[in-house]
Design a protein around this motif. Structure first.
Motif, PDB file in Angstrom:
ATOM      1  N   TYR A 186       5.171 -65.981  -8.983  1.00 36.98           N
ATOM      2  CA  TYR A 186       6.504 -66.197  -8.416  1.00 36.98           C
ATOM      3  C   TYR A 186       6.266 -66.798  -7.044  1.00 36.98           C
ATOM      4  N   LEU A 187       6.639 -68.055  -6.871  1.00 39.24           N
ATOM      5  CA  LEU A 187       6.288 -68.788  -5.660  1.00 39.24           C
ATOM      6  C   LEU A 187       7.434 -69.691  -5.226  1.00 39.24           C
ATOM      7  N   ARG A 188       7.276 -70.236  -4.032  1.00 41.02           N
ATOM      8  CA  ARG A 188       8.284 -71.151  -3.494  1.00 41.02           C
ATOM      9  C   ARG A 188       7.834 -72.584  -3.768  1.00 41.02           C
ATOM     10  N   ARG A 189       8.721 -73.334  -4.423  1.00 47.00           N
ATOM     11  CA  ARG A 189       8.380 -74.701  -4.788  1.00 47.00           C
ATOM     12  C   ARG A 189       9.617 -75.580  -4.636  1.00 47.00           C
ATOM     13  N   GLY A 190       9.503 -76.634  -3.841  1.00 44.13           N
ATOM     14  CA  GLY A 190      10.619 -77.555  -3.643  1.00 44.13           C
ATOM     15  C   GLY A 190      11.851 -76.896  -3.076  1.00 44.13           C
ATOM     16  N   ARG A 216      -0.332 -78.553 -11.265  1.00 45.97           N
ATOM     17  CA  ARG A 216       0.578 -79.539 -10.666  1.00 45.97           C
ATOM     18  C   ARG A 216       1.955 -78.931 -10.447  1.00 45.97           C
ATOM     19  N   ARG A 217       2.403 -78.108 -11.395  1.00 46.93           N
ATOM     20  CA  ARG A 217       3.709 -77.457 -11.227  1.00 46.93           C
ATOM     21  C   ARG A 217       3.716 -76.527 -10.027  1.00 46.93           C
ATOM     22  N   ALA A 218       2.598 -75.847  -9.798  1.00 45.27           N
ATOM     23  CA  ALA A 218       2.539 -74.856  -8.721  1.00 45.27           C
ATOM     24  C   ALA A 218       2.405 -75.489  -7.346  1.00 45.27           C
ATOM     25  N   VAL A 219       1.648 -76.570  -7.243  1.00 49.41           N
ATOM     26  CA  VAL A 219       1.341 -77.128  -5.914  1.00 49.41           C
ATOM     27  C   VAL A 219       1.946 -78.506  -5.700  1.00 49.41           C
ATOM     28  N   GLY A 220       2.556 -79.062  -6.725  1.00 47.40           N
ATOM     29  CA  GLY A 220       3.141 -80.389  -6.602  1.00 47.40           C
ATOM     30  C   GLY A 220       2.097 -81.477  -6.803  1.00 47.40           C
ATOM     31  N   ARG A 221       2.584 -82.694  -7.007  1.00 48.10           N
ATOM     32  CA  ARG A 221       1.674 -83.811  -7.274  1.00 48.10           C
ATOM     33  C   ARG A 221       0.753 -84.068  -6.082  1.00 48.10           C
ATOM     34  N   THR A 222       1.327 -84.031  -4.887  1.00 49.61           N
ATOM     35  CA  THR A 222       0.503 -84.284  -3.696  1.00 49.61           C
ATOM     36  C   THR A 222      -0.559 -83.212  -3.539  1.00 49.61           C
ATOM     37  N   GLY A 223      -0.162 -81.941  -3.727  1.00 51.74           N
ATOM     38  CA  GLY A 223      -1.123 -80.850  -3.620  1.00 51.74           C
ATOM     39  C   GLY A 223      -2.213 -80.944  -4.670  1.00 51.74           C
ATOM     40  N   GLU A 260      -2.197 -71.564  -0.590  1.00 47.69           N
ATOM     41  CA  GLU A 260      -0.959 -70.814  -0.371  1.00 47.69           C
ATOM     42  C   GLU A 260      -0.246 -70.454  -1.676  1.00 47.69           C
ATOM     43  N   ASN A 261      -0.237 -71.359  -2.639  1.00 46.22           N
ATOM     44  CA  ASN A 261       0.561 -71.136  -3.848  1.00 46.22           C
ATOM     45  C   ASN A 261      -0.209 -70.526  -5.005  1.00 46.22           C
ATOM     46  N   LEU A 262      -1.531 -70.608  -4.993  1.00 43.70           N
ATOM     47  CA  LEU A 262      -2.304 -70.072  -6.101  1.00 43.70           C
ATOM     48  C   LEU A 262      -3.243 -68.948  -5.673  1.00 43.70           C
ATOM     49  N   VAL A 263      -4.047 -69.194  -4.656  1.00 42.32           N
ATOM     50  CA  VAL A 263      -5.072 -68.221  -4.279  1.00 42.32           C
ATOM     51  C   VAL A 263      -4.481 -67.026  -3.543  1.00 42.32           C
ATOM     52  N   THR A 264      -3.618 -67.285  -2.572  1.00 39.81           N
ATOM     53  CA  THR A 264      -3.081 -66.176  -1.777  1.00 39.81           C
ATOM     54  C   THR A 264      -2.294 -65.166  -2.611  1.00 39.81           C
ATOM     55  N   PRO A 265      -1.429 -65.583  -3.552  1.00 40.99           N
ATOM     56  CA  PRO A 265      -0.741 -64.564  -4.363  1.00 40.99           C
ATOM     57  C   PRO A 265      -1.692 -63.677  -5.148  1.00 40.99           C
ATOM     58  N   VAL A 266      -2.753 -64.264  -5.704  1.00 37.37           N
ATOM     59  CA  VAL A 266      -3.695 -63.471  -6.478  1.00 37.37           C
ATOM     60  C   VAL A 266      -4.489 -62.537  -5.570  1.00 37.37           C
TER      61      VAL A 266
END
Length: 603
Positions: A186-190, A216-223, A260-266
């Motif tokens: 559960y993360l913040r995206r867009g 790509r969904r979690a971090v966006g295309r740029t990420g 921020e969107n993948l490693v930190t939540p885990v």
């Protein structure tokens, strides 16, 4: 928590009455174990006073080595028979051990495992646990008639350490793996808070394939493009030099979006800590070397995943991990180990009169001095004065500190308590006092909600710290995760466990909220995370389990600090120090480290 193993403990399983001791082969009263503990391996917990052999007495003759070998061989034979399936269902009372005296301070998992290793090597063992419950990070509580894990609910399968122990204890056939639903994020995206499946190819949230769709969904295309640059960016040998945090490694190789969107939540869900504070070598041993070998972080992660044992990254026991504690206690009693609950050690010191150690136990009130009120409500003021004076004298006499002598000493408490005690042996331990771990509150909800039968969020969710509409850091849908629990609860009934102790200041304050507030917060958070409204009317039962400083931080430089502590301990023959604050978080780490150390030094 979805597919994480290191929730700390509190529970009512295996509870021993205040000032009660348990000893193998003695007659006594029953343990107070909830009847719903289907996996309990011990039906009786006999009682005794402290083992007379360990009280401070005139010097006795040293036991013969042949007796130690005989005792060790007998226990080893019992283990062999158990492995072969030929052990009697009701083992005969254990013979009294005759080897060197060993005292274990701390009745958590590392303390119980240490006691078992010492017993196998022929020692006469006592375990002193300050609280009323053995098991440390593993416990049991009953909610809405279900016997549930109150702490750790799984273990990592990256090694066979836990499975090997379970096999020796007769629980090997009961090992189970989670249902295949997988964990979600559960993360913040867009600009929105969204739920999505956790990428399945990673370690600690680090993706093995930076361009995978779920990444790509979690971090966006740029990420994702920044993360994919890891695949073509050269790796310098300097990556192995000096200390490095997990956050620094991920940020340098894959960028901030992945961190921020993948490693930190885990990582925050598992370790209740910021990746920038955690030592990468302690949290992910061998990862830095693998990055150098494979030329990228992503390829290193993929290689480590491929090298891991086939199947799920975690496993548990049918009936709950709490069965491990019951089986360990039964095994220790059969080996003649004396188990003392509500027995706090006040101080330890070298034995000034020879080798070994002095252990001073804190005073304890005598239960007999607590006879109360109803029986005496009609007595006169003078009678009451005389009675209370006599009871005070008796309590004072019974509460005098007791001193034990031991040839071997294992300190298996939390880090802060361990250092406080160890300073009585060597003042140099003081500089190694660890920082306190994070506070955690676990809220268990048993609810009637048939809409959750399809497990809309898999086995649960991990929450990114940047999310602003949820206070929990993780939610485990336990009945969706463990098939045995789903069978026990029945259709429509579900067990949810929410963990509180987020990294941001506002959400972390929930740890200290009262039970009613936490229940209300859990209902709100579960509704948001699962996408289904859950109200107080749906609740069949709930419980709040709290831990202060429960998870130790393996901050940068952890390996060097541990090496210094153990080097210092090695200068005091007969002393061992074990536990999660040294071995690392999780049952796999604690059990493997404790057995390794005690097997090296026990005899």
């Amino acid at each position: 928590m979805p597919h994480v193993e290191e929730q700390p403990r509190r529970g009512s399983a295996n509870e021993v009455a205040p000032d009660q001791s348990i000893s193998g082969g003695q007659a006594g009263s029953e343990d107070r174990i909830p009847a719903a503990d289907a996996g309990s391996a011990m039906d009786k917990a006999p009682t005794t006073s402290e083992a007379p052999a360990t009280e401070k007495t005139p010097a006795a003759a040293k036991p013969r080595h042949t007796q130690v070998a005989s005792n060790a061989a007998a226990h080893a034979l019992r283990l062999l028979n158990r492995a072969r399936g030929t052990e009697a269902s009701q083992p005969s009372p254990a013979a009294t051990p005759t080897g060197p005296i060993a005292v274990v301070i701390g009745g958590g998992i590392s303390g119980l495992v240490a006691a078992r290793e010492l017993a196998i090597s022929g020692h006469r063992v006592q375990v002193h646990e300050a609280g009323p419950v053995f098991g440390g990070c593993v416990g049991l509580h009953e909610v809405a008639g279900l016997a549930l894990d109150a702490g750790a609910e799984s273990f990592a399968t990256r090694s066979t350490a836990v499975a090997d122990l379970l096999g020796e204890l007769g629980l090997g056939d009961d090992i189970v793996t989670p249902e295949p639903g997988g964990a979600w994020l559960y993360l913040r995206r867009g600009g929105e808070n969204v739920a999505q499946p956790l990428p399945a190819t990673g370690i600690l949230g680090i993706p093995g394939d930076p361009w995978a769709e779920e990444v790509r969904r979690a971090v966006g295309r740029t990420g994702a493009l920044r993360a994919a640059a890891d695949l073509i960016t050269p790796v310098s040998k300097k990556i192995l030099e000096g200390e490095m945090s997990l956050g620094a490694l991920v940020r340098s190789r894959m960028g901030s979006a992945v961190l921020e969107n993948l490693v930190t939540p885990v990582v925050s869900g598992v370790h209740s800590a910021d990746p920038d504070t955690l030592d990468v070598d302690a949290i992910a041993p061998g990862l830095r070397a693998s990055v150098l070998k494979h030329g990228s972080l992503a390829r290193a992660v993929a290689a480590m995943r491929n090298a891991a044992p086939a199947g799920s990254a975690v496993a548990s026991i049918s009936g709950g991990m709490n069965r491990l504690v019951a089986a360990l206690l039964a095994d220790l009693k059969a080996a003649g180990v004396h188990l003392h609950a509500n027995s706090q050690v006040a101080a330890i010191a070298p034995n000034a009169e020879g080798t070994g150690f002095r252990i001073e136990l804190a005073p304890r009130a005598d239960d007999a001095a607590v006879a109360k009120d109803a029986k005496h409500e009609r007595e006169s003021r003078h009678e009451r004065h005389d009675r209370l004076a006599k009871e005070a004298d008796a309590a004072a006499e019974a509460g005098q500190p007791r001193e034990l002598l031991a040839d071997r000493l294992v300190v298996a408490t939390g880090g802060e308590s361990a250092v406080d005690l160890l300073c009585g042996i060597d003042a140099d331990f003081a500089e190694h006092r660890p920082a306190p771990g994070a506070g955690i509150a676990l809220v268990t909800l048993v609810i009637d909600k048939p809409e959750l039968d399809d497990a809309p969020r898999g086995t649960g969710l991990l929450v990114a710290p940047t999310v602003d509409d949820v206070g929990a850091k993780a939610l485990t849908h336990a009945t969706a995760k463990w098939h045995w629990l789903g069978d026990e609860s029945g259709p429509g009934s579900h067990v949810l466990r929410l963990s509180y102790g987020r990294l941001n200041d506002v959400a972390s304050a929930l740890v200290n909220a009262d039970d009613a507030s936490l229940r209300n917060a859990a209902l709100k958070d579960a509704s948001v995370l699962l996408g289904i409204e859950i109200t107080a009317g749906d609740v069949l039962g709930f419980d709040v389990v709290r831990y202060s400083g429960a998870l130790p931080f393996a901050t940068t430089g952890h390996a060097k600090r541990v090496a210094k502590i153990r080097e210092l301990a090695s200068t005091h023959p007969g002393l061992d120090v074990v536990g999660a604050w040294l071995a690392g978080t999780g049952l796999a780490s604690v059990i493997a480290d404790t057995r390794k150390r005690l097997r090296i030094t026990a005899s």
